[in-house]
Design an enzyme around this catalytic site. Structure first.
Site, PDB file in Angstrom:
ATOM      1  N   SER A 100     -15.870 -11.407 -46.154  1.00  0.00           N
ATOM      2  CA  SER A 100     -14.642 -12.149 -45.886  1.00  0.00           C
ATOM      3  C   SER A 100     -13.956 -12.517 -47.196  1.00  0.00           C
ATOM      4  O   SER A 100     -14.608 -12.723 -48.215  1.00  0.00           O
ATOM      5  CB  SER A 100     -14.956 -13.404 -45.069  1.00  0.00           C
ATOM      6  OG  SER A 100     -15.053 -14.521 -45.933  1.00  0.00           O
ATOM      7  N   LYS A 101     -12.638 -12.569 -47.092  1.00  0.00           N
ATOM      8  CA  LYS A 101     -11.796 -12.882 -48.249  1.00  0.00           C
ATOM      9  C   LYS A 101     -12.196 -14.189 -48.898  1.00  0.00           C
ATOM     10  O   LYS A 101     -12.133 -14.343 -50.095  1.00  0.00           O
ATOM     11  CB  LYS A 101     -10.350 -13.049 -47.763  1.00  0.00           C
ATOM     12  CG  LYS A 101      -9.535 -11.804 -47.850  1.00  0.00           C
ATOM     13  CD  LYS A 101      -8.071 -12.167 -47.703  1.00  0.00           C
ATOM     14  CE  LYS A 101      -7.586 -11.652 -46.387  1.00  0.00           C
ATOM     15  NZ  LYS A 101      -6.230 -11.557 -46.095  1.00  0.00           N
ATOM     16  N   ARG A 102     -12.557 -15.164 -48.053  1.00  0.00           N
ATOM     17  CA  ARG A 102     -12.843 -16.487 -48.581  1.00  0.00           C
ATOM     18  C   ARG A 102     -14.208 -16.554 -49.275  1.00  0.00           C
ATOM     19  O   ARG A 102     -14.372 -17.208 -50.273  1.00  0.00           O
ATOM     20  CB  ARG A 102     -12.804 -17.535 -47.455  1.00  0.00           C
ATOM     21  CG  ARG A 102     -11.406 -18.009 -47.146  1.00  0.00           C
ATOM     22  CD  ARG A 102     -11.372 -18.775 -45.850  1.00  0.00           C
ATOM     23  NE  ARG A 102     -11.822 -17.962 -44.739  1.00  0.00           N
ATOM     24  CZ  ARG A 102     -11.080 -17.050 -44.140  1.00  0.00           C
ATOM     25  NH1 ARG A 102      -9.842 -16.835 -44.538  1.00  0.00           N
ATOM     26  NH2 ARG A 102     -11.557 -16.327 -43.139  1.00  0.00           N
ATOM     27  N   ARG A 103     -15.164 -15.831 -48.725  1.00  0.00           N
ATOM     28  CA  ARG A 103     -16.539 -15.952 -49.186  1.00  0.00           C
ATOM     29  C   ARG A 103     -16.906 -14.924 -50.252  1.00  0.00           C
ATOM     30  O   ARG A 103     -17.669 -15.195 -51.153  1.00  0.00           O
ATOM     31  CB  ARG A 103     -17.429 -15.740 -47.966  1.00  0.00           C
ATOM     32  CG  ARG A 103     -18.675 -16.490 -47.924  1.00  0.00           C
ATOM     33  CD  ARG A 103     -19.415 -16.311 -46.600  1.00  0.00           C
ATOM     34  NE  ARG A 103     -19.067 -15.119 -45.843  1.00  0.00           N
ATOM     35  CZ  ARG A 103     -18.840 -15.128 -44.539  1.00  0.00           C
ATOM     36  NH1 ARG A 103     -18.897 -16.238 -43.857  1.00  0.00           N
ATOM     37  NH2 ARG A 103     -18.544 -14.025 -43.902  1.00  0.00           N
ATOM     38  N   ASP A 104     -16.396 -13.716 -50.084  1.00  0.00           N
ATOM     39  CA  ASP A 104     -16.912 -12.608 -50.883  1.00  0.00           C
ATOM     40  C   ASP A 104     -15.822 -11.997 -51.748  1.00  0.00           C
ATOM     41  O   ASP A 104     -14.641 -12.177 -51.490  1.00  0.00           O
ATOM     42  CB  ASP A 104     -17.471 -11.529 -49.943  1.00  0.00           C
ATOM     43  CG  ASP A 104     -18.501 -12.081 -48.983  1.00  0.00           C
ATOM     44  OD1 ASP A 104     -19.541 -12.531 -49.462  1.00  0.00           O
ATOM     45  OD2 ASP A 104     -18.232 -12.093 -47.759  1.00  0.00           O
TER      46      ASP A 104
END
Ligand code: GLU
Length: 467
Positions: A238-242
């Site tokens: 995910s954009k937010r996490r990775d």
């Protein structure tokens, strides 16, 4: 019309180009090249609130970085979905005229209300037989036929959907604008696409799309839904996490060939034990039928290892050229950079880095006025009881030492043996005094590349700091 396959890649320009998108694009490209087909690039830019022209340019640049070059004869496009709204609406009207769609005047709230009352989620087909004419506030819905829809998928096999789980979905919104699902199918039809290879997240929409193809009198394409990429915790990237933006990997100095090779081995492998193989072999061997069904782990460490292998395989000149943009970011004064010095040290660096962005830090001590001494490295290496002696004795030995790595090393070895110590230990304070760090290119080779006066000056300045 030619019977060569027409693949397509249909990204939405709503953000940084994702590594998952890169993999899908490469699958389509590899298949296009092997089959002598065409790769159509269609930018699905109908979500005005989320699109931007930079993202579109980002897609084109990312594809070109991956080797999918828009000037290649098998590349077609880019087309822009937003230019075809009239075709999308016309197709919807054809569906209506042929009895495959009907108008409905329920508001979304009313649809929800009815679902709540009946206890069955979704739209219940309320207007199917009401024979409404088009009018303000009315949406056009597709009349989902009864039966089952079998999606023949090259990755997943036959996937069966019972049509009674699929509601009569909207084709045209009440303001007349086409829904994405319809636009996507109509574009594929107009662009005579024969093979749709895309992310798994689109599989649930595929039965609806297949019905649209059929209702529009066309043979659906060959489908292939590619499993998602997951992180170490097996969660969808995910954009937010990775770290998912291709751009970031490029900035870090991941080489495009390494990225391409790595992405192609996620859930697929070339024949034999070797994973690192040239693109031409991937093109020859890649088959969708061999792609693993389960989510693929996007392993950043493995990507780095691939990249290290690619870096080591580069001809030296290519490596030196590839380093140039990264060296431009070094934190030394620009006029202190010396290309000759870098060229001499480059073979030593080439075997020691996994990404090009590691290069500037590894060589900065050649170009800084003083070693940029890391405090931990200093504390760790300068607290030994021999640190001061080794610095001063080695400094003295250098005055008369032949300036070449073997004698430079021999001088320290002699000293080390006379004290009954190990070279690994005794070179540590010297390395920190000269380079500022405990790790870096081989020490004696580095000293050889530096000027004698400068090496002696740094050893003296460490000694001064010690006392
Ligand atoms: N535009 C869609 C996306 O970026 C792709 C749809 C498709 O490939 O059919 O997810």
């Amino acid at each position: 019309m030619s019977d060569r396959p027409r693949y397509r890649f249909a990204p939405s320009p709503t953000g940084f180009f994702h590594v998952g998108g890169a993999r899908t694009a490469l699958y389509n490209w590899a298949l296009t090249l092997r089959t002598g087909g065409t790769f159509v690039l269609r930018i699905e830019d109908t979500d005005e609130s989320r699109n931007s022209p930079e993202w579109t340019q980002g897609i084109i640049d990312a594809l070109s970085w991956l080797g999918i070059d828009s000037s290649h004869p098998q590349f077609e496009g880019p087309y822009f979905q937003s230019h075809y709204a009239e075709q999308h609406k016309a197709a919807a009207m054809r569906l209506y005229e042929a009895g495959h769609a009907y108008w409905c005047d329920l508001t979304p709230e009313q649809v929800q209300e009815r679902a709540k009352e009946s206890g069955k989620p979704g739209y219940d087909g309320y207007s199917r037989d009401r024979g409404l004419e088009p009018g303000p506030g009315r949406v056009l819905r597709f009349k989902v036929p009864s039966g089952v829809t079998v999606v023949k998928d090259l990755v997943r096999g036959d996937v069966e959907f019972s049509n009674d789980t699929i509601e009569d979905f909207v084709l045209l919104r009440s303001n007349g604008s086409p829904m994405f699902l319809l636009a996507n199918v109509v574009d594929d039809i107009e662009m005579t696409v024969t093979n749709v290879v895309r992310a798994e997240e689109h599989l649930p929409n595929t039965p609806k799309q297949q019905m649209l193809w059929e209702a529009l009198g066309r043979t659906p394409p060959m489908w292939a839904h590619v499993p998602v990429l997951v992180n170490e915790q097996r969660k969808k990237l995910s954009k937010r996490r990775d770290k998912v933006a291709l751009e970031q990997y490029k900035e870090e100095g991941i080489l495009p060939d390494a990225m391409v090779n790595y992405l192609m081995t996620l859930g697929w492998a070339p024949a034999g034990d070797e994973e690192i193989v040239p693109w031409a072999r991937i093109v020859d061997e890649f088959r969708l039928e061999d792609v693993n069904h389960s989510p693929a782990f996007f392993d950043v460490k493995k990507l780095s290892a691939f990249n290290g292998d690619y870096i080591r395989a580069m001809p030296l000149d290519t490596f030196i050229d590839a380093c140039a943009p990264y060296l431009a970011t070094g934190h030394w004064p620009a006029d202190r950079f010396d290309q000759q010095v870098f060229n001499s040290v480059a073979p030593l660096v080439q075997t020691r880095v996994a990404t090009l962005s590691e290069v500037p830090t590894m060589v900065d001590f050649f170009f800084l006025a003083d070693a940029d001494i890391n405090e931990d490295a200093w504390n760790k290496t300068m607290s030994s009881d021999f640190a001061k002696d080794v610095l001063s004795d080695y400094c003295a030995a250098l005055q008369t030492c032949e300036w070449s790595h073997d004698p430079l090393k021999a001088a320290l070895e002699t000293w080390t043996e006379s004290r009954g110590l190990k070279l690994g230990k005794t070179q540590a304070p010297i390395r920190v005094a000269i380079t500022g760090r405990t790790v870096g290119p081989p020490l004696f080779e580095s000293i050889e590349i530096m000027k004698k006066d400068e090496v002696i000056r740094r050893l003296n300045s460490a000694l001064a700091r010690l006392s």
